[in-house]
Design a protein around this motif. Structure first.
Motif, PDB file in Angstrom:
ATOM      1  N   SER A   9       0.732  -1.259  -0.014  1.00  0.00           N
ATOM      2  CA  SER A   9      -0.138   0.073   0.035  1.00  0.00           C
ATOM      3  C   SER A   9       0.797   1.267  -0.125  1.00  0.00           C
ATOM      4  CB  SER A   9      -0.826   0.086   1.303  1.00  0.00           C
ATOM      5  OG  SER A   9      -1.613   1.098   1.392  1.00  0.00           O
ATOM      6  N   GLN A  10       1.871   1.375   0.637  1.00  0.00           N
ATOM      7  CA  GLN A  10       2.777   2.359   0.950  1.00  0.00           C
ATOM      8  C   GLN A  10       3.745   2.551  -0.547  1.00  0.00           C
ATOM      9  OE1 GLN A  10       2.688   5.004   2.915  1.00  0.00           O
ATOM     10  NE2 GLN A  10       1.536   4.019   4.368  1.00  0.00           N
ATOM     11  N   MET A  11       4.073   1.665  -0.907  1.00  0.00           N
ATOM     12  CA  MET A  11       5.004   1.687  -2.122  1.00  0.00           C
ATOM     13  C   MET A  11       4.225   1.731  -3.459  1.00  0.00           C
ATOM     14  SD  MET A  11       7.562  -1.453  -0.783  1.00  0.00           S
ATOM     15  CE  MET A  11       8.550  -1.511  -2.157  1.00  0.00           C
ATOM     16  N   ALA A  12       3.071   1.563  -3.462  1.00  0.00           N
ATOM     17  CA  ALA A  12       2.225   1.333  -4.713  1.00  0.00           C
ATOM     18  C   ALA A  12       2.716   2.538  -5.726  1.00  0.00           C
ATOM     19  CB  ALA A  12       0.800   1.368  -4.457  1.00  0.00           C
ATOM     20  N   GLU A  13       2.644   3.676  -5.147  1.00  0.00           N
ATOM     21  CA  GLU A  13       2.686   4.973  -5.861  1.00  0.00           C
ATOM     22  C   GLU A  13       4.465   5.681  -6.359  1.00  0.00           C
ATOM     23  OE1 GLU A  13       0.297   6.278  -7.592  1.00  0.00           O
ATOM     24  OE2 GLU A  13      -0.965   4.917  -6.630  1.00  0.00           O
ATOM     25  N   ARG A  14       5.133   4.705  -5.467  1.00  0.00           N
ATOM     26  CA  ARG A  14       6.649   5.190  -5.403  1.00  0.00           C
ATOM     27  C   ARG A  14       7.479   4.090  -6.103  1.00  0.00           C
ATOM     28  NH1 ARG A  14       4.457   6.596  -0.948  1.00  0.00           N
ATOM     29  NH2 ARG A  14       4.508   9.003   0.107  1.00  0.00           N
ATOM     30  N   TYR A  15       6.853   2.966  -6.546  1.00  0.00           N
ATOM     31  CA  TYR A  15       7.937   1.834  -6.939  1.00  0.00           C
ATOM     32  C   TYR A  15       7.236   1.164  -7.934  1.00  0.00           C
ATOM     33  CZ  TYR A  15      10.556   2.318  -2.651  1.00  0.00           C
ATOM     34  OH  TYR A  15      11.239   2.802  -1.633  1.00  0.00           O
ATOM     35  N   ASP A  16       7.830   0.667  -8.916  1.00  0.00           N
ATOM     36  CA  ASP A  16       7.316  -0.122 -10.326  1.00  0.00           C
ATOM     37  C   ASP A  16       7.117  -1.334  -9.775  1.00  0.00           C
ATOM     38  OD1 ASP A  16       9.623  -1.631 -10.567  1.00  0.00           O
ATOM     39  OD2 ASP A  16      10.432  -0.043 -11.929  1.00  0.00           O
ATOM     40  N   VAL A  17       6.347  -2.176 -10.821  1.00  0.00           N
ATOM     41  CA  VAL A  17       6.151  -3.321 -10.616  1.00  0.00           C
ATOM     42  C   VAL A  17       6.931  -4.469  -9.876  1.00  0.00           C
ATOM     43  CG1 VAL A  17       4.938  -5.528 -11.302  1.00  0.00           C
ATOM     44  CG2 VAL A  17       3.649  -3.254 -11.802  1.00  0.00           C
ATOM     45  N   VAL A  18       8.256  -4.288 -10.974  1.00  0.00           N
ATOM     46  CA  VAL A  18       9.399  -5.085 -10.762  1.00  0.00           C
ATOM     47  C   VAL A  18      10.011  -5.013  -9.346  1.00  0.00           C
ATOM     48  CG1 VAL A  18      11.805  -5.610 -11.574  1.00  0.00           C
ATOM     49  CG2 VAL A  18       9.921  -5.372 -13.078  1.00  0.00           C
ATOM     50  N   GLN A  19      10.102  -3.595  -8.765  1.00  0.00           N
ATOM     51  CA  GLN A  19      10.551  -3.418  -7.321  1.00  0.00           C
ATOM     52  C   GLN A  19       9.794  -3.815  -6.315  1.00  0.00           C
ATOM     53  OE1 GLN A  19      10.789   0.799  -8.235  1.00  0.00           O
ATOM     54  NE2 GLN A  19      12.703   1.012  -9.115  1.00  0.00           N
ATOM     55  N   GLN A  20       8.127  -3.740  -6.756  1.00  0.00           N
ATOM     56  CA  GLN A  20       7.321  -4.472  -5.616  1.00  0.00           C
ATOM     57  C   GLN A  20       7.458  -6.003  -5.541  1.00  0.00           C
ATOM     58  OE1 GLN A  20       3.351  -2.855  -6.032  1.00  0.00           O
ATOM     59  NE2 GLN A  20       4.219  -1.234  -7.348  1.00  0.00           N
ATOM     60  N   HIS A  21       7.877  -6.496  -6.722  1.00  0.00           N
ATOM     61  CA  HIS A  21       8.011  -7.922  -6.923  1.00  0.00           C
ATOM     62  C   HIS A  21       9.231  -8.444  -6.110  1.00  0.00           C
ATOM     63  CE1 HIS A  21      10.079 -11.725  -8.667  1.00  0.00           C
ATOM     64  NE2 HIS A  21       8.613 -12.008  -8.623  1.00  0.00           N
ATOM     65  N   ASP A  22      10.197  -7.566  -6.155  1.00  0.00           N
ATOM     66  CA  ASP A  22      11.474  -7.877  -5.397  1.00  0.00           C
ATOM     67  C   ASP A  22      11.256  -7.966  -3.826  1.00  0.00           C
ATOM     68  OD1 ASP A  22      12.929  -8.233  -7.637  1.00  0.00           O
ATOM     69  OD2 ASP A  22      13.691  -6.577  -7.795  1.00  0.00           O
ATOM     70  N   MET A  23      10.465  -6.756  -3.563  1.00  0.00           N
ATOM     71  CA  MET A  23      10.173  -6.718  -2.367  1.00  0.00           C
ATOM     72  C   MET A  23       9.259  -7.796  -1.626  1.00  0.00           C
ATOM     73  SD  MET A  23       7.538  -6.181   0.345  1.00  0.00           S
ATOM     74  CE  MET A  23       6.198  -5.200  -0.607  1.00  0.00           C
TER      75      MET A  23
END
Length: 580
Positions: free
Chosen positions: A482-496
């Motif tokens: 929820s916090q990263m949705a607007e700041r990180y792209d999909v690949v970065q969220q996947h890495d998280m």
């Protein structure tokens, strides 16, 4: 005065309500008689329907069916022969009915002759499954195999049997491959096409299932299995106008074979016509052929409860409990019935012999070791999970994705991968599906459609498999997302997500108590930013997550201790400097 008398006389004239004596009128009277098990009256009314529509072969077959149920097999056969010889030679199913009558008369040679004639002339095999069972009986009684060299439908019969076994075992993708191959070789094999439509439905592929069943009905408009399947499909899709016209056809159908009565009854129940469903269930229970099945008593109980016959419902569920060695289902509904009697709940409408989703999940939360075993051994529950993955609400889909991860077989992996590329599905649910696939060891690249864009998530190193997925772990993941949705792209969220699974896998089963979810979520974002060279400060994380800097730092250190992120970043930076 005379005018007043005439007015009074006119007002006293009885009102006459006209009604039409036609085939439909007598058909309905026959059905009412069947409800009361008055077979003689039903036969009389069916005869009158035949008198009004002598060229309608269905009326004749209904009459033959009643005679068969009454044990008057010779009379039934005379009618069936007249249909084939004089009224409609294309009604090849009459040969199958003849074979059943002859078998009941113990005239096995004649039964074999009629059955082979049916299979020779009806290659699409509307009654293929039942014919195969009857063949086994005749082989036993005649002490020899039946000559099958001229039976057209036998060419693909064994492959079809294999596909049916796979369907019953919940292995839908495998069944689809076999059924599609059969239809490629024999396009007019309607039983295979019908089961293919059912397999698509179980996998949640609604449009393909309707298209396939439509192909069956285009070839054979009266195919009962196809009509029933289509009715259920329309019910789930809320296509009310199509369903209404289809139900009108089903309510005028009086099947002869018990399996078809069962199919029709369960279909009518599922689409909400509980009164008609209960009428057919009572027929089955009276004949006794399926009375030993606890599921039949459950279905009858559900139908009875929904038309207010609560005492009958209780009697049926008690019988199901006596017949089932593991009576969790009837016990649950008996408890529910008590609440219905007190006005606390509505009558249940669950025409499946397993616990409802919410109840299953509550049981599995207490004993998570049961999840995998239940989904693997019970094809009905398994198929309901695949359907819910496509057509459930968001909360149910979330639960299903997590539960399927505990099964982790090829079919589950294929279903979750298909879910990832469906443009209609929720992005957050897709992230959870990615997480589940990675947690069960799927390390190849994954194609995912996020917000209308297809992205490829690169292959990942296999993590140690997690035997469970705790709701608190999911809560931390969702907060970080929820916090990263607007700041990180999909690949970065996947890495998280991958980092979180990697950490949990490394420390499991000694996972620390996750009291401060915000601190853990912030720590995951911290390391994700570092891995992708994004600027992030503790002050920013404290502001957005509401956790203290000391807490975030402590949790970040724990993640690093398990996963060695700092060391990996040093190596990456050194390599980058050397290349520069």
């Amino acid at each position: 005065m005379n005018q007043r008398k005439r007015a009074i006389a006119k007002s006293r004239r009885p009102k006459v309500i006209p009604f039409s004596l036609d085939a439909t009128f007598f058909f309905e009277r026959a059905v009412q008689s069947l409800d009361r098990f008055h077979y003689d009256k039903a036969l009389k009314y069916f005869r009158r329907a035949v008198e009004y529509e002598p060229d309608n072969p269905v009326n004749h077959c209904n009459m033959a069916g009643i005679l068969s149920e009454m044990g008057r097999y010779e009379e039934s056969n005379v009618i069936l022969r007249s249909v084939l010889d004089q009224i409609d030679p294309a009604m090849t199913e009459c040969y199958y009915y003849l074979a059943n009558n002859y078998a009941n008369m113990e005239l096995y040679e004649a039964a074999e002759e009629s059955l082979v004639r049916y299979l020779e002339t009806d290659a699409e095999g509307q009654f293929l499954d039942e014919a195969d069972e009857l063949l086994d009986l005749l082989n036993y009684e005649l002490n020899r195999p039946t000559k099958l060299s001229t039976i057209k439908s036998k060419e693909n019969l064994y492959a079809h049997d294999k596909a049916r076994e796979l369907l019953e075992a919940g292995r839908f993708a495998e069944a689809v491959r076999i059924l599609e191959d059969i239809i490629g070789r024999q396009p007019d094999f309607l039983a295979a096409r019908n089961n293919l439509g059912l397999a698509y439905y179980y996998m949640g592929l609604f449009d393909k299932s309707v298209q396939t069943i439509g192909e069956v009905l285009a070839a054979e408009p009266g195919n009962l299995h196809a009509l029933c399947n289509l009715a259920i499909f329309y019910q789930h899709a809320n296509q009310r106008s199509e369903l209404t016209s289809l139900v009108a056809v089903l309510k005028k159908t009086v099947p002869i074979h018990p399996e078809h009565v069962f199919k029709l009854a369960t279909t009518l129940g599922i689409i909400g016509d509980h009164r008609e469903a209960y009428r057919h269930f009572r027929r089955l229970l009276r004949t006794g052929e399926l009375a030993g099945e606890p599921s039949l008593h459950h279905f009858a109980a559900v139908a009875a409860a929904n038309i207010g016959r609560l005492d009958d419902a209780e009697r049926h569920w008690l019988q199901a409990k006596r017949l089932d060695p593991s009576p969790a289902v009837p016990d649950f509904y008996l408890r529910k019935l008590a609440k219905v009697r007190e006005g606390q709940e509505k009558a249940p409408a669950q025409y499946h012999y397993h616990l409802p989703f919410d109840e299953q999940f509550r049981e599995w939360e207490k004993r998570p070791e049961l999840v995998s075993a239940t989904l693997k051994k019970d094809p009905l529950i398994r198929s309901s999970f695949f359907w819910a993955l496509r057509h459930g609400d968001r909360r149910t889909k979330m639960q299903v994705i997590q539960a399927l991860g505990l099964v982790a077989d090829e079919e589950v992996i294929e279903a979750l991968k298909a879910f990832l590329v469906d443009p209609e599905e929720d992005d957050e649910l897709k992230r959870v599906a990615v997480l589940v696939l990675r947690s069960i060891g799927v390390e190849d690249a994954l194609n995912v459609m996020f917000s209308g864009r297809t992205l490829t998530l690169e292959a990942r190193r296999r993590s140690a498999r997690l035997p469970v997925w705790d709701s608190s772990w999911q809560g931390i993941l969702e907060q970080a997302m929820s916090q990263m949705a607007e700041r990180y792209d999909v690949v970065q969220q996947h890495d998280m997500m991958t980092l979180w699974v990697d950490y949990l896998s490394r420390v499991y089963p000694d996972v620390p108590k996750l009291h401060n979810a915000s601190g853990w979520a912030a720590a995951l974002e911290y390391w994700t930013a570092k891995m992708h060279r994004k600027t992030v400060t503790y002050a920013d994380l404290v502001s957005r997550y509401g956790a203290s800097q000391a807490t975030i730092s402590r949790y970040a250190n724990r993640i690093d201790e398990a996963c060695g992120i700092r060391e990996k970043l040093k190596l990456t930076n050194r390599s980058f400097q050397e290349q520069g």
